[in-house]
Design a protein around this motif. Structure first.
Motif, PDB file in Angstrom:
ATOM      1  N   TRP A 267       1.446  -1.516  -0.094  1.00 12.83           N
ATOM      2  CA  TRP A 267      -0.028  -0.172  -0.298  1.00 12.83           C
ATOM      3  C   TRP A 267       1.050   1.091  -0.173  1.00 12.83           C
ATOM      4  O   TRP A 267       0.426   2.280  -0.638  1.00 12.83           O
ATOM      5  CB  TRP A 267      -0.797   0.303   1.411  1.00 12.83           C
ATOM      6  CG  TRP A 267      -1.963  -0.882   0.958  1.00 12.83           C
ATOM      7  CD1 TRP A 267      -2.144  -1.606   0.284  1.00 12.83           C
ATOM      8  CD2 TRP A 267      -2.517  -1.377   2.195  1.00 12.83           C
ATOM      9  NE1 TRP A 267      -3.066  -2.826   0.635  1.00 12.83           N
ATOM     10  CE2 TRP A 267      -3.097  -2.360   1.977  1.00 12.83           C
ATOM     11  CE3 TRP A 267      -2.737  -0.759   3.465  1.00 12.83           C
ATOM     12  CZ2 TRP A 267      -4.053  -2.729   3.061  1.00 12.83           C
ATOM     13  CZ3 TRP A 267      -3.363  -1.734   4.570  1.00 12.83           C
ATOM     14  CH2 TRP A 267      -4.688  -2.660   4.082  1.00 12.83           C
TER      15      TRP A 267
ATOM     16  N   GLU B 279      -9.391  -3.777  -4.133  1.00 11.16           N
ATOM     17  CA  GLU B 279      -9.190  -3.501  -2.736  1.00 11.16           C
ATOM     18  C   GLU B 279      -7.828  -3.133  -2.250  1.00 11.16           C
ATOM     19  O   GLU B 279      -8.046  -1.962  -1.756  1.00 11.16           O
ATOM     20  CB  GLU B 279      -9.912  -3.960  -1.575  1.00 11.16           C
ATOM     21  CG  GLU B 279      -9.075  -5.641  -1.411  1.00 11.16           C
ATOM     22  CD  GLU B 279      -9.516  -6.295   0.079  1.00 11.16           C
ATOM     23  OE1 GLU B 279      -9.275  -6.626   0.550  1.00 11.16           O
ATOM     24  OE2 GLU B 279     -10.985  -6.923  -1.517  1.00 11.16           O
ATOM     25  N   HIS B 280      -7.379  -3.591  -2.922  1.00  9.23           N
ATOM     26  CA  HIS B 280      -5.233  -3.245  -2.239  1.00  9.23           C
ATOM     27  C   HIS B 280      -4.875  -2.143  -3.706  1.00  9.23           C
ATOM     28  O   HIS B 280      -4.243  -1.649  -3.080  1.00  9.23           O
ATOM     29  CB  HIS B 280      -4.366  -4.573  -2.806  1.00  9.23           C
ATOM     30  CG  HIS B 280      -4.878  -5.346  -1.923  1.00  9.23           C
ATOM     31  ND1 HIS B 280      -4.378  -4.859  -0.490  1.00  9.23           N
ATOM     32  CD2 HIS B 280      -5.601  -6.632  -1.599  1.00  9.23           C
ATOM     33  CE1 HIS B 280      -4.985  -6.243   0.005  1.00  9.23           C
ATOM     34  NE2 HIS B 280      -5.275  -6.972  -0.668  1.00  9.23           N
TER      35      HIS B 280
ATOM     36  N   ARG C 151      -4.820   1.897  -1.962  1.00  7.12           N
ATOM     37  CA  ARG C 151      -5.455   2.127  -0.564  1.00  7.12           C
ATOM     38  C   ARG C 151      -5.320   2.600  -0.108  1.00  7.12           C
ATOM     39  O   ARG C 151      -6.271   3.306   0.545  1.00  7.12           O
ATOM     40  CB  ARG C 151      -4.650   0.573  -0.368  1.00  7.12           C
ATOM     41  CG  ARG C 151      -5.411   0.483   1.044  1.00  7.12           C
ATOM     42  CD  ARG C 151      -6.982  -0.298   1.353  1.00  7.12           C
ATOM     43  NE  ARG C 151      -7.024  -0.221   2.416  1.00  7.12           N
ATOM     44  CZ  ARG C 151      -8.055  -1.745   2.322  1.00  7.12           C
ATOM     45  NH1 ARG C 151      -8.798  -1.382   1.599  1.00  7.12           N
ATOM     46  NH2 ARG C 151      -8.837  -1.450   4.049  1.00  7.12           N
TER      47      ARG C 151
END
Length: 157
Positions: free
Chosen positions: A12, A132-133, A136
């Protein structure tokens, strides 16, 4: 445009940092150089990394590594900040032998070369991380990151 895969602990923060650099045109969170993957999300042997597309007339592999060394502890094996385990190792992966040669030369030029734990290897495989990553910390700026915020956005364009 050229592509290199950079691992520096939790992906991230590495992605958030890399995409602010001059000459970096695209980033994608993923995993590289693992031994097996299951649909349940088990990534045996994979390093969390960021696929990085860059303009070589603006930034070189050595230049990217200079920046990477600002956010990693290159002497730590399988750990960055509080994140521990093989997936948090540091590394440079590429399909280009020229990229790998330049990365190795960068490491050899450092006085502390023998103590550096950054692996430089040909890219053997890559898996894009789940949506979702991706980006992020843009979506959740207060989410966890092992890189200090002052460094994360130091080069923000």
């Amino acid at each position: 445009m050229e592509t290199i895969y950079l691992a520096g602990g939790c992906l991230w923060g590495v992605q958030a940092f890399l995409k602010t650099l001059p000459g970096v045109e695209f980033t994608e969170a993923g995993r590289a150089n693992g031994s097996s993957y299951t649909l349940e999300g088990d990534y045996d042997g994979y390093a969390e990394c960021v696929k990085t597309e860059f303009a070589p007339d603006v930034i070189t592999v050595s230049g990217l590594m200079e920046y990477l060394f600002e956010i990693i502890d290159p002497y730590s094996l399988n750990q960055q900040g509080p994140d521990m385990g093989e997936k948090y190792r540091t590394g440079v992966y590429s399909e280009s032998l020229e990229h790998l040669a330049e990365a190795k030369a960068f490491l050899r030029e450092r006085e502390d070369y023998g103590a550096i734990m950054v692996e430089v290897l040909p890219l053997t495989n890559y898996i894009k991380s789940a949506e979702e990553h991706q980006d992020r910390l843009d979506k959740y700026p207060d989410d966890y990151c092992h890189i200090p915020k002052g460094l994360l956005y130091k080069y923000k364009r």
